[in-house]
Design a protein around this motif. Structure first.
Motif, PDB file in Angstrom:
ATOM      1  N   UNK A  29       0.815  -1.211  -0.069  1.00  0.00           N
ATOM      2  CA  UNK A  29       0.026   0.012   0.015  1.00  0.00           C
ATOM      3  C   UNK A  29       0.727   1.299  -0.111  1.00  0.00           C
ATOM      4  N   UNK A  30       1.897   1.438   0.730  1.00  0.00           N
ATOM      5  CA  UNK A  30       2.684   2.485   0.816  1.00  0.00           C
ATOM      6  C   UNK A  30       3.991   2.138   0.330  1.00  0.00           C
ATOM      7  N   UNK A  31       3.906   1.892  -1.145  1.00  0.00           N
ATOM      8  CA  UNK A  31       5.244   1.562  -1.767  1.00  0.00           C
ATOM      9  C   UNK A  31       6.255   2.666  -1.817  1.00  0.00           C
ATOM     10  N   UNK A  32       5.860   4.007  -1.618  1.00  0.00           N
ATOM     11  CA  UNK A  32       6.857   5.189  -1.767  1.00  0.00           C
ATOM     12  C   UNK A  32       7.204   5.425  -0.420  1.00  0.00           C
ATOM     13  N   UNK A  33       7.310   4.527   0.757  1.00  0.00           N
ATOM     14  CA  UNK A  33       7.250   4.956   2.086  1.00  0.00           C
ATOM     15  C   UNK A  33       8.869   5.141   2.258  1.00  0.00           C
ATOM     16  N   UNK A  34       9.803   4.344   1.615  1.00  0.00           N
ATOM     17  CA  UNK A  34      11.334   4.444   1.747  1.00  0.00           C
ATOM     18  C   UNK A  34      12.015   4.326   0.730  1.00  0.00           C
ATOM     19  N   UNK A  35      13.358   4.584   0.471  1.00  0.00           N
ATOM     20  CA  UNK A  35      14.020   4.462  -0.754  1.00  0.00           C
ATOM     21  C   UNK A  35      14.080   2.995  -1.233  1.00  0.00           C
ATOM     22  N   UNK A  36      14.017   2.555  -2.476  1.00  0.00           N
ATOM     23  CA  UNK A  36      14.030   1.284  -2.967  1.00  0.00           C
ATOM     24  C   UNK A  36      15.377   0.615  -2.524  1.00  0.00           C
ATOM     25  N   UNK A  37      15.326  -0.627  -1.905  1.00  0.00           N
ATOM     26  CA  UNK A  37      16.357  -1.321  -1.739  1.00  0.00           C
ATOM     27  C   UNK A  37      16.392  -2.678  -2.162  1.00  0.00           C
ATOM     28  N   UNK A  38      17.328  -3.420  -2.441  1.00  0.00           N
ATOM     29  CA  UNK A  38      17.253  -5.085  -2.931  1.00  0.00           C
ATOM     30  C   UNK A  38      17.803  -5.760  -1.758  1.00  0.00           C
ATOM     31  N   UNK A  39      17.007  -6.872  -1.772  1.00  0.00           N
ATOM     32  CA  UNK A  39      17.386  -7.793  -0.469  1.00  0.00           C
ATOM     33  C   UNK A  39      17.514  -9.124  -1.307  1.00  0.00           C
ATOM     34  N   UNK A  40      18.509  -9.619  -0.722  1.00  0.00           N
ATOM     35  CA  UNK A  40      19.187 -11.121  -1.144  1.00  0.00           C
ATOM     36  C   UNK A  40      18.331 -12.170  -0.264  1.00  0.00           C
ATOM     37  N   UNK A  41      17.647 -13.044  -1.126  1.00  0.00           N
ATOM     38  CA  UNK A  41      16.634 -13.975  -0.563  1.00  0.00           C
ATOM     39  C   UNK A  41      17.206 -15.409  -1.054  1.00  0.00           C
ATOM     40  N   UNK A  42      18.232 -15.505  -1.680  1.00  0.00           N
ATOM     41  CA  UNK A  42      18.873 -16.705  -2.210  1.00  0.00           C
ATOM     42  C   UNK A  42      19.788 -17.363  -0.928  1.00  0.00           C
ATOM     43  N   UNK A  43      20.706 -16.394  -0.588  1.00  0.00           N
ATOM     44  CA  UNK A  43      21.751 -16.995   0.410  1.00  0.00           C
ATOM     45  C   UNK A  43      21.133 -17.575   1.507  1.00  0.00           C
ATOM     46  N   UNK A  44      20.277 -17.052   2.151  1.00  0.00           N
ATOM     47  CA  UNK A  44      19.754 -17.491   3.260  1.00  0.00           C
ATOM     48  C   UNK A  44      18.222 -18.025   3.332  1.00  0.00           C
ATOM     49  N   UNK A  45      17.717 -17.820   1.913  1.00  0.00           N
ATOM     50  CA  UNK A  45      16.238 -18.298   1.984  1.00  0.00           C
ATOM     51  C   UNK A  45      15.378 -17.374   2.213  1.00  0.00           C
ATOM     52  N   UNK A  46      15.784 -16.217   2.818  1.00  0.00           N
ATOM     53  CA  UNK A  46      14.947 -14.976   3.205  1.00  0.00           C
ATOM     54  C   UNK A  46      15.879 -13.758   3.426  1.00  0.00           C
ATOM     55  N   UNK A  47      15.093 -12.650   3.326  1.00  0.00           N
ATOM     56  CA  UNK A  47      15.858 -11.573   3.795  1.00  0.00           C
ATOM     57  C   UNK A  47      14.897 -10.363   4.327  1.00  0.00           C
ATOM     58  N   UNK A  48      15.597  -9.598   5.013  1.00  0.00           N
ATOM     59  CA  UNK A  48      14.598  -8.454   5.696  1.00  0.00           C
ATOM     60  C   UNK A  48      14.869  -7.067   5.232  1.00  0.00           C
ATOM     61  N   UNK A  49      13.938  -6.213   4.894  1.00  0.00           N
ATOM     62  CA  UNK A  49      14.104  -4.908   4.807  1.00  0.00           C
ATOM     63  C   UNK A  49      14.637  -4.017   5.833  1.00  0.00           C
ATOM     64  N   UNK A  50      15.513  -3.485   5.724  1.00  0.00           N
ATOM     65  CA  UNK A  50      16.359  -2.587   6.871  1.00  0.00           C
ATOM     66  C   UNK A  50      15.466  -1.332   7.138  1.00  0.00           C
TER      67      UNK A  50
END
Length: 68
Positions: A29-50
């Motif tokens: 819903x709030x897609x413009x809330x923060x700068x776009x970041x790219x999160x690696x989900x392959x290395x550990x199977x998941x990743x969290x937006x900082x």
């Protein structure tokens, strides 16, 4: 440890480049809330937006063709 704000399950087709997803994603819903970041989900199977705490988790059984 805090509870994640949201968990988004992703499939291989959702990944960009070397196995990353962008946050915020267009489905939020709030897609413009923060700068776009790219999160690696392959290395550990998941990743969290900082920024917003959304967790992106690779769907179980998905095959990712990563470059090594």
């Amino acid at each position: 440890m805090s509870t994640p704000k949201a968990v988004v399950e992703v499939v291989a087709a959702d990944l960009q480049g070397p196995g990353v997803v962008a946050c915020p994603n267009p489905k939020q819903d709030l897609w413009s809330n923060h700068p776009k970041v790219y999160i690696d989900v392959v290395k550990n199977g998941e990743g969290k937006c900082p920024y917003c705490g959304t967790v992106y988790r690779l769907k179980a059984g998905e095959k990712v063709h990563a470059h090594h």
